[in-house]
Design an enzyme around this catalytic site. Structure first.
Site, mmCIF file in Angstrom:
data_model
loop_
_atom_site.group_PDB
_atom_site.id
_atom_site.type_symbol
_atom_site.label_atom_id
_atom_site.label_comp_id
_atom_site.label_asym_id
_atom_site.label_seq_id
_atom_site.Cartn_x
_atom_site.Cartn_y
_atom_site.Cartn_z
ATOM 1 C CB SER A 20 -8.199 15.850 19.791
ATOM 2 O OG SER A 20 -8.328 14.621 19.094
ATOM 3 C CG HIS A 76 -7.659 16.252 14.916
ATOM 4 N ND1 HIS A 76 -6.432 15.655 14.788
ATOM 5 C CD2 HIS A 76 -8.178 15.811 16.087
ATOM 6 C CE1 HIS A 76 -6.208 14.887 15.851
ATOM 7 N NE2 HIS A 76 -7.256 14.965 16.654
#
Length: 268
Positions: free
Chosen positions: A44, A250
């Protein structure tokens, strides 16, 4: 955060010096990569989860037009671009699902993977919801996996990448530290934050060693994210995002363009 061409060039040059490369060497490498194909692999952090602007055809892989591979492709126009990185990917997933585009004409490969193998999501969930001691215990389990099992998985994956793309420049890019320590900041305790940062450092050390063993380049993003960690007041990382939990921990779009892209540009 978009950069001017001049700023991007200066940033790339400084990074090249930091990597003990000359500006001429970096320019030559980038030109060579652009002359061939570029394949972006990984999890990711490579696909761009947290950056938004996802490519609809990528489905649950959540590949973003604001992810560093997409940005590099737009700036350098390689002869071909295959973006196979996928949210949630582990080393075995990369082996099974992402290597199809690699061939002898591939000139450049980027990859970030290993965090999911070590149980990144479970580590963060445990540390957010449970006690300091439980958090540290789960981190120690992850560190033991990084020491005992991950090196073999990385070596196998890197060996297959090299066999499929024998002429490629392969850049392995690591993970940022998550927290700026010593700050007044809501959320996790300083004990947890410090342990999480230490675990990230431990993982990056393993990634760098595995890359060096195969003659691959390691791109360290901890310096570019310096001052932009969670608790910094200008974070390039999402903290816990209760509205979109997948974004949590993230990089934002600014983290991709300001944290990851310069490191990759300097190494490509």
């Amino acid at each position: 955060m978009r950069r001017s061409r001049i700023a991007a060039y200066v940033g790339s040059l400084l990074l090249a010096v930091g990597l003990a490369l000359t500006g001429a060497t970096t320019a030559h490498a980038s030109q060579s990569a652009a002359a061939g194909g570029y394949v972006a692999l990984g999890d990711s952090y490579s696909s761009g989860v947290g950056a938004g602007s996802y490519i609809s055809s990528s489905g649950s892989c959540n590949r973003s037009t604001k992810a560093y591979p997409y940005l590099w492709n737009a700036a350098h126009a390689p002869s071909s671009f295959d973006f196979t990185a996928c949210s949630g990917a582990r080393t075995d997933d990369v082996l099974a699902n992402q290597l199809g585009p690699l061939n002898s004409a591939t000139a450049l490969v980027s990859i970030t993977v290993g965090g999911n193998d070590a149980g990144f999501s479970d580590v963060m969930t445990t540390c957010v919801l449970q006690s300091d001691s439980t958090c540290i215990s789960r981190i120690n389990t992850a560190r033991a996996y990084v020491d005992s099992t991950l090196p073999g998985k990385l070596d196998n994956l890197y060996s297959v990448i090299r066999s499929k793309a024998p002429n490629a420049r392969v850049v392995v890019i690591g993970y940022p530290r998550f927290y700026l320590l010593g700050q007044t900041c809501l959320g996790l305790s300083e004990t947890k934050r410090s342990a999480i940062n230490g675990a990230s450092d431990h993982l990056n050390t393993a990634l760098a060693k595995a890359a060096a063993n195969r003659g691959f380049i390691f791109g360290d993003v901890r310096s570019t994210f310096g001052g932009h960690e969670i608790c910094s007041g200008n974070s390039w990382l999402h903290s816990v995002d209760w509205l979109n939990i997948g974004n949590s921990y993230h990089p934002t779009a600014a983290g991709q363009s300001g944290g990851y892209l310069p490191v990759f540009t300097g190494a490509a």
